[in-house]
Design a protein around this motif. Structure first.
Motif, PDB file in Angstrom:
ATOM      1  N   UNK A 127     107.854 117.067  15.009  1.00 59.82           N
ATOM      2  CA  UNK A 127     107.694 116.071  16.075  1.00 59.82           C
ATOM      3  C   UNK A 127     109.066 115.558  16.526  1.00 59.82           C
ATOM      4  N   UNK A 128     109.919 115.283  15.556  1.00 59.70           N
ATOM      5  CA  UNK A 128     111.268 114.806  15.866  1.00 59.70           C
ATOM      6  C   UNK A 128     112.066 115.827  16.655  1.00 59.70           C
ATOM      7  N   UNK A 129     111.980 117.094  16.238  1.00 56.26           N
ATOM      8  CA  UNK A 129     112.728 118.156  16.926  1.00 56.26           C
ATOM      9  C   UNK A 129     112.279 118.289  18.378  1.00 56.26           C
ATOM     10  N   UNK A 130     110.934 118.302  18.573  1.00 54.02           N
ATOM     11  CA  UNK A 130     110.403 118.471  19.935  1.00 54.02           C
ATOM     12  C   UNK A 130     110.792 117.271  20.800  1.00 54.02           C
ATOM     13  N   UNK A 131     110.665 116.054  20.223  1.00 56.62           N
ATOM     14  CA  UNK A 131     110.967 114.850  21.002  1.00 56.62           C
ATOM     15  C   UNK A 131     112.452 114.766  21.349  1.00 56.62           C
ATOM     16  N   UNK A 132     113.317 115.036  20.350  1.00 52.46           N
ATOM     17  CA  UNK A 132     114.756 114.980  20.629  1.00 52.46           C
ATOM     18  C   UNK A 132     115.148 116.028  21.660  1.00 52.46           C
ATOM     19  N   UNK A 144     111.302 105.091  12.267  1.00 55.63           N
ATOM     20  CA  UNK A 144     112.706 105.178  12.710  1.00 55.63           C
ATOM     21  C   UNK A 144     112.802 105.935  14.026  1.00 55.63           C
ATOM     22  N   UNK A 145     112.076 107.069  14.100  1.00 56.45           N
ATOM     23  CA  UNK A 145     112.103 107.879  15.326  1.00 56.45           C
ATOM     24  C   UNK A 145     111.577 107.082  16.513  1.00 56.45           C
ATOM     25  N   UNK A 146     110.455 106.387  16.291  1.00 58.05           N
ATOM     26  CA  UNK A 146     109.848 105.620  17.383  1.00 58.05           C
ATOM     27  C   UNK A 146     110.781 104.503  17.852  1.00 58.05           C
ATOM     28  N   UNK A 147     111.439 103.838  16.883  1.00 53.25           N
ATOM     29  CA  UNK A 147     112.401 102.776  17.237  1.00 53.25           C
ATOM     30  C   UNK A 147     113.546 103.379  18.055  1.00 53.25           C
ATOM     31  N   UNK A 148     113.991 104.547  17.634  1.00 48.85           N
ATOM     32  CA  UNK A 148     115.099 105.233  18.304  1.00 48.85           C
ATOM     33  C   UNK A 148     114.737 105.551  19.770  1.00 48.85           C
ATOM     34  N   UNK A 149     113.531 106.083  19.958  1.00 47.34           N
ATOM     35  CA  UNK A 149     113.109 106.438  21.334  1.00 47.34           C
ATOM     36  C   UNK A 149     112.943 105.173  22.196  1.00 47.34           C
ATOM     37  N   UNK A 150     112.348 104.124  21.569  1.00 42.24           N
ATOM     38  CA  UNK A 150     112.160 102.865  22.310  1.00 42.24           C
ATOM     39  C   UNK A 150     113.510 102.320  22.744  1.00 42.24           C
ATOM     40  N   UNK A 151     114.467 102.373  21.812  1.00 36.03           N
ATOM     41  CA  UNK A 151     115.817 101.863  22.092  1.00 36.03           C
ATOM     42  C   UNK A 151     116.429 102.595  23.293  1.00 36.03           C
ATOM     43  N   UNK A 152     116.300 103.903  23.284  1.00 33.40           N
ATOM     44  CA  UNK A 152     116.878 104.697  24.386  1.00 33.40           C
ATOM     45  C   UNK A 152     116.215 104.329  25.716  1.00 33.40           C
ATOM     46  N   UNK A 153     114.868 104.329  25.717  1.00 36.85           N
ATOM     47  CA  UNK A 153     114.172 104.081  26.990  1.00 36.85           C
ATOM     48  C   UNK A 153     114.366 102.640  27.465  1.00 36.85           C
TER      49      UNK A 153
END
Lengths: 188, 261
Positions: B26-31, B233-242
Protein backbone atom coordinates in the motif's frame (compact mmCIF):
# COMPACT_ATOMS: atom_id res chain seq x y z
CA UNK A 1 -4.40 -28.63 -11.03
CA UNK A 2 -3.52 -30.55 -14.20
CA UNK A 3 -0.01 -31.10 -15.53
CA UNK A 4 -0.76 -28.76 -18.43
CA UNK A 5 -1.82 -25.89 -16.18
CA UNK A 6 1.22 -26.36 -13.92
CA UNK A 7 3.54 -26.25 -16.94
CA UNK A 8 1.82 -23.18 -18.35
CA UNK A 9 2.06 -21.45 -14.96
CA UNK A 10 5.77 -22.27 -14.62
CA UNK A 11 6.47 -21.15 -18.20
CA UNK A 12 4.62 -17.88 -17.64
CA UNK A 13 6.68 -17.25 -14.50
CA UNK A 14 9.83 -18.09 -16.43
CA UNK A 15 9.09 -15.55 -19.15
CA UNK A 16 8.05 -12.92 -16.59
CA UNK A 17 11.35 -13.36 -14.79
CA UNK A 18 13.30 -13.23 -18.07
CA UNK A 19 11.56 -9.94 -18.96
CA UNK A 20 12.22 -8.55 -15.46
CA UNK A 21 15.83 -9.74 -15.22
CA UNK A 22 16.67 -8.45 -18.68
CA UNK A 23 15.86 -4.88 -17.63
CA UNK A 24 19.11 -4.96 -15.60
CA UNK A 25 21.21 -6.40 -18.38
CA UNK A 26 22.46 -4.15 -21.15
CA UNK A 27 24.56 -4.80 -24.22
CA UNK A 28 26.77 -1.82 -25.17
CA UNK A 29 26.65 -1.76 -28.98
CA UNK A 30 27.13 1.95 -29.45
CA UNK A 31 26.14 5.18 -27.77
CA UNK A 32 22.70 3.80 -26.84
CA UNK A 33 22.88 0.59 -24.78
CA UNK A 34 20.49 -2.16 -25.79
CA UNK A 35 18.13 -3.27 -23.00
CA UNK A 36 16.96 -6.80 -23.64
CA UNK A 37 13.44 -6.45 -22.19
CA UNK A 38 11.69 -6.01 -25.54
CA UNK A 39 13.49 -9.06 -26.97
CA UNK A 40 12.16 -11.28 -24.21
CA UNK A 41 8.66 -9.79 -24.50
CA UNK A 42 8.57 -10.85 -28.16
CA UNK A 43 10.18 -14.21 -27.34
CA UNK A 44 7.56 -14.93 -24.65
CA UNK A 45 4.88 -14.76 -27.32
CA UNK A 46 6.86 -16.61 -29.98
CA UNK A 47 7.89 -19.50 -27.73
CA UNK A 48 4.95 -19.68 -25.35
CA UNK A 49 2.07 -18.63 -27.57
CA UNK A 50 -0.31 -15.66 -27.29
CA UNK A 51 -1.89 -16.70 -23.98
CA UNK A 52 1.37 -17.31 -22.12
CA UNK A 53 2.90 -14.19 -23.69
CA UNK A 54 0.03 -12.01 -22.51
CA UNK A 55 -0.03 -13.53 -19.00
CA UNK A 56 3.74 -13.02 -18.68
CA UNK A 57 3.44 -9.33 -19.53
CA UNK A 58 0.38 -8.84 -17.27
CA UNK A 59 2.21 -10.47 -14.32
CA UNK A 60 5.30 -8.35 -15.10
CA UNK A 61 3.28 -5.11 -15.10
CA UNK A 62 1.40 -6.02 -11.90
CA UNK A 63 4.68 -6.82 -10.15
CA UNK A 64 6.05 -3.47 -11.25
CA UNK A 65 2.95 -1.59 -10.13
CA UNK A 66 3.02 -3.05 -6.61
CA UNK A 67 6.58 -1.87 -6.18
CA UNK A 68 8.93 -4.67 -7.16
CA UNK A 69 11.87 -3.21 -9.11
CA UNK A 70 11.22 -4.91 -12.44
CA UNK A 71 11.01 -1.93 -14.80
CA UNK A 72 14.03 -0.67 -16.71
CA UNK A 73 16.85 0.43 -14.44
CA UNK A 74 15.37 -1.26 -11.37
CA UNK A 75 12.46 1.16 -10.99
CA UNK A 76 8.86 0.35 -10.09
CA UNK A 77 5.46 1.80 -9.31
CA UNK A 78 2.52 3.51 -10.92
CA UNK A 79 4.66 6.60 -11.48
CA UNK A 80 6.60 4.64 -14.08
CA UNK A 81 3.45 3.43 -15.87
CA UNK A 82 1.90 6.91 -15.87
CA UNK A 83 5.23 8.56 -16.74
CA UNK A 84 6.67 9.33 -20.18
CA UNK A 85 7.78 5.73 -20.88
CA UNK A 86 4.50 4.16 -19.69
CA UNK A 87 3.23 3.81 -23.25
CA UNK A 88 6.12 1.50 -24.13
CA UNK A 89 5.28 -0.68 -21.13
CA UNK A 90 1.64 -0.87 -22.25
CA UNK A 91 2.90 -1.69 -25.75
CA UNK A 92 4.24 -4.96 -24.30
CA UNK A 93 0.59 -5.98 -23.83
CA UNK A 94 0.18 -5.79 -27.62
CA UNK A 95 3.56 -7.16 -28.64
CA UNK A 96 3.63 -10.46 -26.73
CA UNK A 97 0.23 -11.85 -27.84
CA UNK A 98 0.74 -10.52 -31.37
CA UNK A 99 4.09 -12.34 -31.63
CA UNK A 100 2.46 -15.51 -30.35
CA UNK A 101 -0.45 -15.22 -32.74
CA UNK A 102 1.69 -14.50 -35.81
CA UNK A 103 4.37 -17.11 -35.14
CA UNK A 104 2.10 -19.93 -34.00
CA UNK A 105 -0.87 -19.41 -36.32
CA UNK A 106 0.25 -22.15 -38.74
CA UNK A 107 2.03 -25.02 -37.00
CA UNK A 108 2.83 -27.33 -39.95
CA UNK A 109 4.60 -24.79 -42.15
CA UNK A 110 7.53 -25.69 -44.39
CA UNK A 111 11.12 -25.29 -43.18
CA UNK A 112 12.21 -22.53 -45.64
CA UNK A 113 9.39 -20.30 -44.39
CA UNK A 114 10.48 -20.66 -40.77
CA UNK A 115 13.24 -18.03 -40.64
CA UNK A 116 11.51 -15.28 -42.69
CA UNK A 117 8.35 -15.75 -40.64
CA UNK A 118 10.31 -15.48 -37.38
CA UNK A 119 12.07 -12.31 -38.60
CA UNK A 120 8.81 -10.68 -39.78
CA UNK A 121 7.07 -11.68 -36.55
CA UNK A 122 9.73 -10.24 -34.28
CA UNK A 123 9.98 -7.01 -36.33
CA UNK A 124 6.21 -6.44 -36.46
CA UNK A 125 5.56 -7.44 -32.86
CA UNK A 126 8.49 -5.31 -31.68
CA UNK A 127 7.14 -2.36 -33.67
CA UNK A 128 3.83 -2.68 -31.79
CA UNK A 129 5.66 -1.59 -28.62
CA UNK A 130 6.24 1.83 -30.22
CA UNK A 131 2.61 2.18 -31.33
CA UNK A 132 1.25 3.38 -27.96
CA UNK A 133 4.75 4.36 -26.72
CA UNK A 134 5.46 7.25 -29.07
CA UNK A 135 2.06 9.05 -28.78
CA UNK A 136 2.17 8.56 -24.99
CA UNK A 137 5.66 10.10 -24.86
CA UNK A 138 4.47 13.01 -27.02
CA UNK A 139 1.46 13.58 -24.80
CA UNK A 140 3.26 13.33 -21.47
CA UNK A 141 6.21 15.57 -22.41
CA UNK A 142 4.13 17.91 -24.61
CA UNK A 143 6.58 17.58 -27.51
CA UNK A 144 5.97 18.03 -31.22
CA UNK A 145 6.17 15.02 -33.55
CA UNK A 146 9.72 15.59 -34.94
CA UNK A 147 11.13 16.03 -31.41
CA UNK A 148 9.35 13.00 -30.02
CA UNK A 149 10.56 10.84 -32.91
CA UNK A 150 14.12 12.07 -32.32
CA UNK A 151 13.85 11.30 -28.60
CA UNK A 152 11.89 8.07 -28.59
CA UNK A 153 12.29 6.30 -31.91
CA UNK A 154 15.29 7.07 -34.14
CA UNK A 155 18.05 6.34 -31.57
CA UNK A 156 16.52 2.95 -30.81
CA UNK A 157 16.09 1.66 -34.38
CA UNK A 158 19.54 -0.05 -34.62
CA UNK A 159 19.05 -1.71 -31.24
CA UNK A 160 15.50 -2.69 -32.17
CA UNK A 161 16.68 -4.39 -35.40
CA UNK A 162 19.49 -6.23 -33.57
CA UNK A 163 17.11 -7.45 -30.85
CA UNK A 164 14.50 -8.51 -33.41
CA UNK A 165 17.07 -10.52 -35.37
CA UNK A 166 18.33 -12.15 -32.19
CA UNK A 167 14.74 -12.90 -31.07
CA UNK A 168 14.01 -14.48 -34.47
CA UNK A 169 17.15 -16.64 -34.28
CA UNK A 170 16.39 -17.70 -30.71
CA UNK A 171 12.74 -18.33 -31.55
CA UNK A 172 13.67 -20.64 -34.45
CA UNK A 173 16.29 -22.51 -32.39
CA UNK A 174 14.30 -22.98 -29.20
CA UNK A 175 10.78 -23.42 -30.60
CA UNK A 176 10.75 -27.23 -30.51
CA UNK A 177 12.27 -27.36 -27.03
CA UNK A 178 9.50 -25.17 -25.62
CA UNK A 179 6.80 -27.02 -27.57
CA UNK A 180 8.04 -30.29 -26.09
CA UNK A 181 7.90 -28.79 -22.61
CA UNK A 182 4.28 -27.74 -23.11
CA UNK A 183 3.14 -30.85 -24.99
CA UNK A 184 4.46 -33.13 -22.19
CA UNK A 185 1.77 -31.59 -20.02
CA UNK A 186 -0.96 -32.15 -22.64
CA UNK A 187 -0.25 -35.89 -22.93
CA UNK A 188 -1.72 -36.63 -19.49
CA UNK B 1 27.35 -12.58 -8.74
CA UNK B 2 24.23 -10.48 -9.05
CA UNK B 3 24.00 -9.72 -5.34
CA UNK B 4 24.62 -6.05 -5.96
CA UNK B 5 21.30 -5.84 -7.74
CA UNK B 6 17.94 -5.49 -6.14
CA UNK B 7 15.83 -8.62 -5.53
CA UNK B 8 18.06 -9.81 -2.75
CA UNK B 9 16.31 -10.03 0.59
CA UNK B 10 18.51 -9.24 3.54
CA UNK B 11 17.02 -10.70 6.75
CA UNK B 12 16.78 -8.35 9.72
CA UNK B 13 14.68 -7.23 12.68
CA UNK B 14 14.03 -3.59 11.78
CA UNK B 15 10.59 -1.98 11.78
CA UNK B 16 10.54 -2.18 7.98
CA UNK B 17 11.32 -5.90 8.11
CA UNK B 18 8.50 -6.46 10.58
CA UNK B 19 5.93 -4.30 8.81
CA UNK B 20 3.02 -6.18 7.27
CA UNK B 21 3.66 -6.80 3.56
CA UNK B 22 0.22 -5.51 2.56
CA UNK B 23 0.97 -2.20 4.31
CA UNK B 24 4.31 -2.06 2.48
CA UNK B 25 2.58 -2.68 -0.86
CA UNK B 26 0.00 0.00 0.00
CA UNK B 27 2.83 2.37 0.90
CA UNK B 28 4.72 1.66 -2.33
CA UNK B 29 1.64 2.22 -4.52
CA UNK B 30 0.64 5.39 -2.64
CA UNK B 31 4.14 6.90 -2.66
CA UNK B 32 4.40 6.07 -6.33
CA UNK B 33 1.12 7.89 -6.95
CA UNK B 34 2.44 10.88 -4.99
CA UNK B 35 5.49 10.94 -7.25
CA UNK B 36 3.36 11.36 -10.38
CA UNK B 37 3.31 15.07 -9.71
CA UNK B 38 6.34 16.33 -7.86
CA UNK B 39 7.19 19.62 -6.21
CA UNK B 40 10.38 20.39 -4.30
CA UNK B 41 8.35 20.29 -1.07
CA UNK B 42 6.85 16.88 -1.84
CA UNK B 43 10.18 15.38 -2.92
CA UNK B 44 11.89 16.67 0.21
CA UNK B 45 9.27 15.02 2.43
CA UNK B 46 9.46 11.74 0.52
CA UNK B 47 13.27 11.79 0.68
CA UNK B 48 13.09 12.44 4.42
CA UNK B 49 10.70 9.51 4.90
CA UNK B 50 12.90 7.16 2.83
CA UNK B 51 16.00 8.33 4.70
CA UNK B 52 14.35 7.61 8.08
CA UNK B 53 13.22 4.18 6.85
CA UNK B 54 16.69 3.39 5.52
CA UNK B 55 18.27 4.57 8.76
CA UNK B 56 16.01 2.27 10.78
CA UNK B 57 17.53 -0.79 9.10
CA UNK B 58 20.57 -2.06 10.97
CA UNK B 59 21.95 -3.69 7.83
CA UNK B 60 21.36 -0.48 5.87
CA UNK B 61 24.95 -0.42 4.67
CA UNK B 62 24.43 -3.66 2.81
CA UNK B 63 21.50 -2.20 0.91
CA UNK B 64 23.81 0.39 -0.60
CA UNK B 65 25.61 -2.22 -2.72
CA UNK B 66 23.82 -1.51 -5.99
CA UNK B 67 24.68 -2.06 -9.62
CA UNK B 68 26.89 0.87 -10.76
CA UNK B 69 24.72 1.18 -13.89
CA UNK B 70 21.72 2.05 -11.71
CA UNK B 71 23.73 4.85 -10.10
CA UNK B 72 24.62 6.30 -13.50
CA UNK B 73 20.97 6.28 -14.63
CA UNK B 74 19.96 9.45 -12.66
CA UNK B 75 22.84 11.30 -14.32
CA UNK B 76 21.66 10.13 -17.74
CA UNK B 77 18.08 11.25 -16.91
CA UNK B 78 19.35 14.62 -15.68
CA UNK B 79 21.54 15.18 -18.74
CA UNK B 80 18.82 14.08 -21.19
CA UNK B 81 16.17 16.32 -19.64
CA UNK B 82 18.54 19.25 -19.18
CA UNK B 83 19.62 19.15 -22.83
CA UNK B 84 16.07 18.78 -24.18
CA UNK B 85 14.58 21.47 -21.89
CA UNK B 86 17.41 24.00 -21.79
CA UNK B 87 19.12 23.96 -25.13
CA UNK B 88 16.23 23.79 -27.62
CA UNK B 89 14.28 26.65 -29.13
CA UNK B 90 12.20 28.77 -26.69
CA UNK B 91 13.83 26.99 -23.75
CA UNK B 92 14.60 28.39 -20.31
CA UNK B 93 17.90 27.42 -18.67
CA UNK B 94 16.64 27.71 -15.06
CA UNK B 95 13.42 25.82 -15.78
CA UNK B 96 15.42 23.09 -17.56
CA UNK B 97 17.87 22.81 -14.66
CA UNK B 98 15.14 22.58 -12.00
CA UNK B 99 12.96 20.14 -13.96
CA UNK B 100 15.91 17.91 -14.89
CA UNK B 101 17.05 17.82 -11.25
CA UNK B 102 13.53 16.98 -10.05
CA UNK B 103 13.16 14.20 -12.61
CA UNK B 104 16.52 12.69 -11.65
CA UNK B 105 15.55 12.92 -7.96
CA UNK B 106 12.22 11.27 -8.70
CA UNK B 107 14.07 8.40 -10.38
CA UNK B 108 16.40 8.05 -7.38
CA UNK B 109 13.48 7.99 -4.93
CA UNK B 110 11.60 5.34 -6.96
CA UNK B 111 14.76 3.23 -7.18
CA UNK B 112 15.52 3.68 -3.49
CA UNK B 113 11.97 2.75 -2.44
CA UNK B 114 12.04 -0.38 -4.60
CA UNK B 115 15.46 -1.28 -3.17
CA UNK B 116 14.19 -0.87 0.40
CA UNK B 117 11.05 -2.88 -0.36
CA UNK B 118 12.85 -5.90 -1.84
CA UNK B 119 15.71 -5.71 0.65
CA UNK B 120 13.40 -5.91 3.65
CA UNK B 121 10.60 -8.14 2.33
CA UNK B 122 10.87 -11.91 2.35
CA UNK B 123 9.79 -13.05 -1.16
CA UNK B 124 7.81 -15.89 0.45
CA UNK B 125 5.53 -13.36 2.16
CA UNK B 126 4.79 -11.36 -1.01
CA UNK B 127 2.72 -14.09 -2.70
CA UNK B 128 0.17 -14.57 0.14
CA UNK B 129 -0.08 -10.80 0.56
CA UNK B 130 -0.79 -10.40 -3.15
CA UNK B 131 -3.40 -13.13 -2.95
CA UNK B 132 -5.16 -11.35 -0.08
CA UNK B 133 -5.31 -8.20 -2.20
CA UNK B 134 -6.26 -9.76 -5.55
CA UNK B 135 -8.85 -12.28 -4.33
CA UNK B 136 -11.35 -9.45 -3.90
CA UNK B 137 -11.08 -8.41 -7.55
CA UNK B 138 -13.75 -10.15 -9.66
CA UNK B 139 -12.77 -12.11 -12.81
CA UNK B 140 -9.10 -12.08 -11.81
CA UNK B 141 -7.46 -15.53 -11.41
CA UNK B 142 -5.83 -14.39 -8.16
CA UNK B 143 -4.39 -17.76 -7.11
CA UNK B 144 -2.69 -18.40 -10.45
CA UNK B 145 -1.42 -14.85 -10.72
CA UNK B 146 0.10 -15.06 -7.25
CA UNK B 147 1.68 -18.43 -7.98
CA UNK B 148 3.24 -16.91 -11.10
CA UNK B 149 4.47 -13.89 -9.13
CA UNK B 150 5.96 -16.14 -6.44
CA UNK B 151 7.73 -18.33 -8.99
CA UNK B 152 8.98 -15.23 -10.82
CA UNK B 153 10.56 -13.92 -7.63
CA UNK B 154 12.32 -17.25 -7.23
CA UNK B 155 13.50 -17.34 -10.86
CA UNK B 156 14.87 -13.77 -11.14
CA UNK B 157 18.03 -14.20 -9.01
CA UNK B 158 18.74 -17.50 -10.81
CA UNK B 159 18.45 -15.84 -14.21
CA UNK B 160 20.59 -12.86 -13.19
CA UNK B 161 23.33 -15.18 -11.93
CA UNK B 162 23.09 -17.40 -14.99
CA UNK B 163 23.24 -14.40 -17.37
CA UNK B 164 26.36 -13.07 -15.64
CA UNK B 165 28.02 -16.49 -15.64
CA UNK B 166 27.33 -17.07 -19.35
CA UNK B 167 28.61 -13.61 -20.25
CA UNK B 168 31.76 -14.07 -18.17
CA UNK B 169 32.35 -17.48 -19.75
CA UNK B 170 31.93 -15.96 -23.21
CA UNK B 171 34.38 -13.17 -22.39
CA UNK B 172 36.89 -15.64 -20.96
CA UNK B 173 36.78 -17.59 -24.22
CA UNK B 174 37.07 -14.38 -26.29
CA UNK B 175 33.57 -15.08 -27.63
CA UNK B 176 32.18 -11.65 -26.72
CA UNK B 177 32.63 -9.45 -29.76
CA UNK B 178 31.48 -5.84 -29.70
CA UNK B 179 31.20 -5.94 -33.48
CA UNK B 180 28.70 -8.81 -33.57
CA UNK B 181 25.82 -7.97 -31.23
CA UNK B 182 23.34 -10.40 -32.83
CA UNK B 183 25.82 -13.27 -32.44
CA UNK B 184 26.45 -12.22 -28.82
CA UNK B 185 22.74 -12.19 -28.04
CA UNK B 186 22.22 -15.56 -29.73
CA UNK B 187 25.12 -17.20 -27.89
CA UNK B 188 23.93 -15.68 -24.64
CA UNK B 189 20.28 -16.60 -25.20
CA UNK B 190 20.65 -20.28 -26.16
CA UNK B 191 22.42 -21.52 -22.98
CA UNK B 192 20.31 -19.18 -20.87
CA UNK B 193 16.99 -20.48 -22.24
CA UNK B 194 18.23 -24.09 -22.15
CA UNK B 195 19.41 -23.79 -18.54
CA UNK B 196 16.28 -22.03 -17.34
CA UNK B 197 13.99 -24.44 -19.16
CA UNK B 198 15.74 -27.38 -17.50
CA UNK B 199 15.12 -25.73 -14.11
CA UNK B 200 11.49 -25.11 -15.12
CA UNK B 201 11.10 -28.80 -15.99
CA UNK B 202 12.45 -29.88 -12.61
CA UNK B 203 10.20 -27.37 -10.87
CA UNK B 204 7.04 -28.47 -12.70
CA UNK B 205 7.87 -32.14 -12.02
CA UNK B 206 8.30 -31.30 -8.34
CA UNK B 207 4.99 -29.39 -8.27
CA UNK B 208 3.19 -32.25 -10.05
CA UNK B 209 4.61 -34.92 -7.73
CA UNK B 210 3.51 -32.91 -4.69
CA UNK B 211 0.00 -32.57 -6.19
CA UNK B 212 0.28 -28.79 -6.23
CA UNK B 213 -3.04 -27.00 -6.57
CA UNK B 214 -4.21 -23.42 -6.43
CA UNK B 215 -6.82 -24.03 -3.75
CA UNK B 216 -4.31 -24.73 -0.99
CA UNK B 217 -4.79 -23.23 2.49
CA UNK B 218 -3.92 -19.55 2.77
CA UNK B 219 -0.68 -19.01 4.67
CA UNK B 220 -1.03 -17.14 7.95
CA UNK B 221 0.37 -13.64 8.29
CA UNK B 222 3.31 -13.68 10.69
CA UNK B 223 2.25 -12.90 14.29
CA UNK B 224 5.26 -10.58 14.55
CA UNK B 225 4.16 -8.36 11.67
CA UNK B 226 3.35 -4.75 12.55
CA UNK B 227 0.60 -2.95 10.67
CA UNK B 228 -1.17 -0.30 12.74
CA UNK B 229 1.81 1.97 13.51
CA UNK B 230 3.21 2.14 9.94
CA UNK B 231 -0.31 2.57 8.52
CA UNK B 232 -1.04 5.54 10.81
CA UNK B 233 2.40 7.04 9.99
CA UNK B 234 1.69 6.71 6.26
CA UNK B 235 -1.74 8.31 6.60
CA UNK B 236 -0.30 11.20 8.64
CA UNK B 237 2.40 11.64 6.00
CA UNK B 238 -0.13 11.83 3.14
CA UNK B 239 -2.40 14.19 5.11
CA UNK B 240 0.59 16.43 5.82
CA UNK B 241 1.50 16.61 2.14
CA UNK B 242 -2.04 17.32 0.93
CA UNK B 243 -2.73 19.76 3.75
CA UNK B 244 0.48 21.75 3.21
CA UNK B 245 0.10 21.76 -0.56
CA UNK B 246 -3.55 22.69 -0.24
CA UNK B 247 -2.64 25.67 1.93
CA UNK B 248 0.35 26.87 -0.06
CA UNK B 249 -0.14 24.91 -3.32
CA UNK B 250 -0.90 26.80 -6.48
CA UNK B 251 -1.11 30.14 -4.68
CA UNK B 252 2.60 29.93 -3.91
CA UNK B 253 4.56 31.00 -7.00
CA UNK B 254 7.72 29.12 -5.94
CA UNK B 255 5.89 25.82 -5.49
CA UNK B 256 3.96 26.40 -8.68
CA UNK B 257 7.18 27.04 -10.60
CA UNK B 258 8.80 23.92 -9.27
CA UNK B 259 5.97 21.51 -9.93
CA UNK B 260 5.97 19.26 -12.97
CA UNK B 261 4.11 16.24 -14.19
Amino acid sequence: MTKEIIRKTVLTALFTSLIAASSFFTIPVGPVPVVLTTMFVVLSGMLGGPQIGLSSVVTYLIMGIIGLPVFAGGTAGLAKIMGPTGGFLLGYLLAAPAAGWMYNSKKDRSKPLEIPLAVITSLLAGALIYLPGIPWLKQSLSMDWPTVLKAGLYPFIPGFVIKSMAAAALGCSMKNRFRDFLSTGKED
Amino acid sequence: MAEGLTFYYIPGQSLLHKTNVMIKIFGMVSLSLLLLSVSVFRLLLIFLLILILHGSIKSGGKLKGMNPLLMIMPLIIFAGNFISLSLGENSDLLFGLITATLRALRFISILWMAHLFTGTTDPLTITPALYRIFKHIPFLPAARLCTQAGLTLAFIPLILDEMSEIRDAMKARCGWSRRRPIRNLYHLGIPLLEGILTKAESLSDAMESRLYNEESTEPEISAQSVSLGPLITLLIFFTLIFLCEGLTGDSNPILLLMRFY
